[in-house]
Design a protein around this motif. Structure first.
Motif, PDB file in Angstrom:
ATOM      1  N   GLN A  17       0.816  -1.212   0.000  1.00  0.00           N
ATOM      2  CA  GLN A  17       0.000   0.000   0.000  1.00  0.00           C
ATOM      3  C   GLN A  17       0.848   1.259   0.000  1.00  0.00           C
ATOM      4  O   GLN A  17       0.454   2.277  -0.566  1.00  0.00           O
ATOM      5  N   LEU A  18       2.013   1.206   0.636  1.00  0.00           N
ATOM      6  CA  LEU A  18       2.874   2.388   0.689  1.00  0.00           C
ATOM      7  C   LEU A  18       3.623   2.619  -0.617  1.00  0.00           C
ATOM      8  O   LEU A  18       3.739   3.761  -1.078  1.00  0.00           O
ATOM      9  N   LEU A  19       4.140   1.558  -1.215  1.00  0.00           N
ATOM     10  CA  LEU A  19       4.991   1.715  -2.389  1.00  0.00           C
ATOM     11  C   LEU A  19       4.250   1.577  -3.705  1.00  0.00           C
ATOM     12  O   LEU A  19       4.703   2.106  -4.734  1.00  0.00           O
ATOM     13  N   LEU A  20       3.115   0.880  -3.710  1.00  0.00           N
ATOM     14  CA  LEU A  20       2.411   0.616  -4.964  1.00  0.00           C
ATOM     15  C   LEU A  20       1.018   1.213  -4.973  1.00  0.00           C
ATOM     16  O   LEU A  20       0.157   0.787  -5.728  1.00  0.00           O
ATOM     17  N   SER A  21       0.779   2.205  -4.143  1.00  0.00           N
ATOM     18  CA  SER A  21      -0.563   2.782  -4.037  1.00  0.00           C
ATOM     19  C   SER A  21      -0.824   3.776  -5.147  1.00  0.00           C
ATOM     20  O   SER A  21       0.075   4.230  -5.851  1.00  0.00           O
ATOM     21  N   ALA A  22      -2.098   4.133  -5.278  1.00  0.00           N
ATOM     22  CA  ALA A  22      -2.481   5.096  -6.310  1.00  0.00           C
ATOM     23  C   ALA A  22      -1.883   6.467  -6.046  1.00  0.00           C
ATOM     24  O   ALA A  22      -1.629   7.245  -6.966  1.00  0.00           O
TER      25      ALA A  22
END
Length: 309
Positions: free
Chosen positions: A290-295
């Motif tokens: 969620q931190l590195l691949l979030s929108a």
């Protein structure tokens, strides 16, 4: 690890799980009960020893030894729980450091650096899974996430997997610094979290590879066995056949404490009371993704199937 409501009494009293100590000790308890009944029968029916027999003084010895054995078991249980709690704190630190590393990398990497973001998201999660498997003496890599810059086939299963993944993380950070993507001060910013991974691994290995000394564990088992076996000798005069229930109950209490201590002293396995490392690994994978691949980073959010892989 079994999830339970600590305020619920009835479920704890009447629910017998597979891990319950009663199931483990039941054969020995039945044997001890038969032995106690035989001792009472021989003393009262066969030999017909008088109530003032010197053998009755054994009950006084048990009164004195009961305090000693209680102190030993308290120390044994506390020592085992300290190991369990230290393991939980180490895995809590792994969760925090994984999130902090992902948080810093998210700020340092540009939104269009998709390959690097995917690599770090996968490898941070992979370290947690590798550490879990390593502490369980498994060398499988089926739970590892892959990326364009990493394939599970690149790892050597016969070598230290957490060390290989940690080395890959260090190597990628160094490569980004050489390319000018990261500045030297950025490397220093990431240093503590990167180094903490192997520090946590070493501390967990210390717990896993250093059991309670054999002599100490063996002595407690012999003490419990001797205490319970000699219990009917002294109390057969005053309690007669009721000593069967007493001997079985005392052995159940003392034996259960020893079994519980044995189970939690190595908290990284798959026993019912071990740490929920599988759940912790999935939470790390989800948080880092969620931190590195979030929108918000300019990339589509990863699918739940990939995060929970």
């Amino acid at each position: 690890m079994i999830k339970h409501d600590t305020k619920e009494w009835l479920s704890h009293i009447f629910n017998l799980r597979r891990s319950d100590t009663l199931r483990t000790l039941l054969p020995v308890m039945l044997g001890l009960g038969a032995y106690a009944a035989l001792v009472v029968y021989l003393i009262r029916e066969v030999f017909q020893l008088p109530d003032d027999s010197p053998l009755r003084n054994v009950s006084l010895i048990h009164t004195l030894l009961g305090f000693v054995i209680s102190l030993l078991l308290v120390f044994r249980t506390n020592t085992a729980y300290d190991r369990w709690w230290e393991g939980r704190k180490l895995w809590g630190s792994l969760v925090n450091n994984s999130r902090n590393l992902a948080l810093k990398l998210n700020g340092l990497l540009a939104p269009d650096q998709a390959e690097d973001r995917e690599f770090f998201a996968a490898m941070i999660a992979n370290f947690a899974f590798a550490l879990k498997n390593h502490l369980r003496n498994h060398s499988g890599s089926s739970t590892f996430q892959e990326s364009a810059l990493f394939k599970a086939a690149d790892l050597r299963p016969d070598h230290h997997l957490p060390g290989q993944i940690s080395a890959a993380l260090f190597g990628r950070v160094s490569e980004l610094q050489r390319r000018g993507v990261l500045l030297p001060e950025h490397t220093l910013l990431l240093k503590d979290e990167l180094q903490s991974f192997m520090d946590i691994c070493g501390a967990c290995e210390r717990i896993h590879n250093t059991p309670i000394p054999f002599s100490y564990s063996s002595f407690i088992k012999k003490f419990i066995f001797t205490y319970c076996v000699t219990l009917p000798l002294g109390y057969a005069f005053s309690l007669e056949y009721h000593v069967v229930t007493l001997a079985v109950f005392v052995f159940y209490v003392l034996g259960s404490l020893e079994i519980i201590a044995e189970e939690i002293e190595d908290p990284f396995g798959t026993d019912a009371n071990d740490l929920p490392t599988e759940t912790i690994c999935r939470n790390i994978s989800r948080s880092v993704g969620q931190l590195l691949l979030s929108a918000e980073a300019g990339l589509p959010a990863p699918s739940s199937a990939k995060l929970n892989k």
